[in-house]
Scaffold this active site. Structure first.
Site, PDB file in Angstrom:
ATOM      1  N   LYS A  87      67.707  31.544  27.915  1.00  0.00           N
ATOM      2  CA  LYS A  87      68.986  31.964  28.482  1.00  0.00           C
ATOM      3  C   LYS A  87      69.689  30.778  29.134  1.00  0.00           C
ATOM      4  CE  LYS A  87      70.879  35.608  31.455  1.00  0.00           C
ATOM      5  NZ  LYS A  87      70.531  36.674  32.418  1.00  0.00           N
ATOM      6  N   CYS A 116      70.953  39.673  28.485  1.00  0.00           N
ATOM      7  CA  CYS A 116      71.492  40.370  29.655  1.00  0.00           C
ATOM      8  C   CYS A 116      72.935  39.974  29.946  1.00  0.00           C
ATOM      9  CB  CYS A 116      70.577  40.121  30.858  1.00  0.00           C
ATOM     10  SG  CYS A 116      70.925  41.189  32.281  1.00  0.00           S
ATOM     11  N   GLU A 132      64.772  42.587  27.217  1.00  0.00           N
ATOM     12  CA  GLU A 132      64.560  41.388  28.040  1.00  0.00           C
ATOM     13  C   GLU A 132      63.254  41.510  28.819  1.00  0.00           C
ATOM     14  OE1 GLU A 132      66.898  39.166  31.759  1.00  0.00           O
ATOM     15  OE2 GLU A 132      67.427  41.204  31.156  1.00  0.00           O
TER      16      GLU A 132
END
Length: 543
Positions: free
Chosen positions: A360, A411, A275
């Site tokens: 995300k 994540c 990430e």
């Protein structure tokens, strides 16, 4: 008859013991089998508990559990959120105060069932537990950290139940075994209670045996060959406090390039960076120059353009090595006359083309945006490197790879089955999780995070490639075996072999039907109890 209620704080020993034993079932202690009996003391304490005592006991159990499980949170808040230690501890206390409330509700519901039905009321425990876990995973943006089923990430036979009902099915089975033991330990107990306990025990044993058979068959299927591809996860090991330091930028990118070349020499045709692996972005904002078009000025005098030196470096690397590279990056774009930032992942093909990003969709409160900023104005974001809070993505499309589409999630999304499953349903043949657990240091955070990611592989029967900035990077097979993993805080390349899968599990087709069913039953139970109370249907002897 049940044992008399021990009111007040004298009755808290067993619930607190349950909370502490349950915490030991998760990393770092990682004593997963403890979860099968950890909640028995709490259940036994609820058999004859009054309303207030039940709430207090459940709350004490939850507080003990979450304080131990999440003890690393103040460190994150202090080191990377700019808070003082007292304020960091206060935030942990507020979070625990909220989460422990679910345990209190669980205890209240189970105790009420025992007052109505005697010891058999404990059979309400698996339903109540899963229903409340499901609600916790969605309420206030959701915080499904430490679900009961995750304690069994190394118990691969039982974990196979996740292909049927997701991680909530595993939670149901673990609580069912706790319930069985509590019923069998009750003295004296009606024959029906003992029979119910034995049936619950047999259910767990049967599912465990079925999972063992599925594992045996799966191992034979994986060994039989078929299409395979070598992949690599690059672990750059960049400390969080230097991740956005301009003085460290050149070194960070140089290390990523060197490690990627090492991965290619190891035969990898798909390489995954963590990430926001680099302090540079594929696209960057800049001030509008004199003479440029007026629309660009609508975003506060800023315009977004490719960061050409960085883009050329990454695309040239993929082209020279003949690899596909999945890289995390902070991305920028102008929408509605405003400049926004997203936490994104891009796929760079061997021909140098760059895919549309996956942005995300589920952002982390306080990590990527500050909720209720008008009230919590004193709290800074933990993730820096963007000019503003991140904006959530709107698409769940997988990224292209040589073996087919990859369900790429970022994540915190690794602990959200309702994010990963829809991406897989869009044709993904592989799972890719990019993350930065550098916030957690050497705390229990990284191993706990990995344990939860393992369940996504089993739920969807897909290989999982996980690239973490500081660790733990891993490759997980479709049955939950961690075939390769790194250590924390080491700079390395993890190389392994994966295979594409296109089959759809029952969980992939039906989703969280079990959890929804448990939540609906809880609501119906509450409605029936409320109606009975209004009609005067309570039994004074039991209340």
């Amino acid at each position: 008859m049940s044992r008399p209620d021990t009111s007040g704080f004298r009755g808290l020993f067993l619930p607190v013991l349950s909370g502490l034993l349950l915490a030991l079932a998760y990393p770092p202690a990682d004593l997963g089998p403890l979860a099968f009996l950890a909640l028995v003391p709490l259940l036994l304490s609820l058999r004859a508990a009054r309303r207030g005592a039940a709430l207090l006991r459940g709350y004490a159990c939850g507080a003990a559990f979450f304080f131990v499980l999440l003890d690393w949170i103040p460190r994150v808040m202090v080191l990377y959120g700019g808070l003082s230690w007292p304020l960091g501890i206060l935030i942990l206390a507020l979070l625990v105060a909220y989460l422990a409330g679910y345990f209190a509700l669980f205890a209240f519901i189970v105790a009420a069932a025992c007052r109505r039905h005697g010891p058999q009321g404990l059979l309400m425990a698996p339903i109540a537990w899963v229903g409340l876990e499901f609600i916790r995973g969605r309420a206030l943006t959701g915080f499904p950290w430490g679900l009961l089923g995750y304690s069994q990430y190394r118990n691969l036979a039982l974990l196979q139940a996740a292909t049927l009902g997701g991680i909530y099915a595993v939670s149901f089975l673990v609580m069912a075994l706790n319930t069985a033991l509590a019923l069998l330990a009750t003295r004296p107990a009606p024959v029906r209670a003992r029979a119910a306990g034995l049936l619950s025990l047999l259910l767990v044993v049967a599912v465990h045996a079925g999972g063992a058979v599925a594992l045996w068959r799966g191992e034979r299927a994986l060994a039989s060959g078929g299409e395979r591809i070598t992949v690599a996860a690059v672990q750059g090991n960049v400390p969080q406090d230097s991740k956005w330091d301009p003085a460290a930028a050149t070194r960070i990118v140089t290390d990523l390039v060197r490690l990627t070349r090492e991965a290619a020499r190891g035969g990898a045709s798909l390489v995954v960076w963590p990430e926001s692996a680099s302090p540079y972005s594929f696209n960057r904002p800049r001030r509008v120059r004199a003479g440029e078009t007026e629309p660009a000025r609508e975003a506060g005098g800023l315009v977004v353009e490719p960061d050409r030196p960085y883009v050329d470096l990454v695309t040239g690397l993929a082209h020279d090595l003949g690899i596909t590279l999945i890289a995390g990056s902070v991305d920028y774009r102008v929408a509605g006359g405003r400049l926004g930032a997203t936490n994104s992942a891009f796929a760079v093909a061997p021909d140098g083309s760059i895919s549309a990003p996956y942005d995300k969709v589920h952002l982390v409160p306080f990590g990527e945006y500050v909720p209720l900023r008008g009230v919590l104005f004193f709290v800074d974001r933990l993730v820096r490197g963007a000019i503003a809070d991140f904006a959530p993505g709107t698409s769940l499309a997988p990224l292209p790879t040589p073996m087919g589409p990859a369900a790429t999630f970022i994540c915190y999304e690794a602990i959200l089955p309702d994010v990963v499953r829809p991406i897989v349903r869009r044709g993904a043949v592989l799972l890719v999780n990019i993350t930065n657990d550098g916030w957690y240091g050497r705390s229990p955070g990284p191993p706990q995070h990995l344990a939860m990611a393992v369940a996504r592989a089993v739920e969807n029967r897909r290989y999982l490639v996980r690239a973490a900035n500081t660790g733990i990077s891993a490759i997980v097979d479709p049955y939950g075996r961690i075939t390769r993993r790194t250590r924390l805080l080491e700079q390395t390349v993890l190389v392994g072999v994966v295979a594409p899968r296109s089959d759809v599990t029952p969980y992939g087709r039906s989703g969280d039907l079990l959890a929804w069913g448990c939540a609906i039953l809880l609501l119906l139970d509450a409605a029936l109890r409320a109606a009975s109370s209004r009609l005067g249907g309570r039994s004074p002897a039991r209340e």
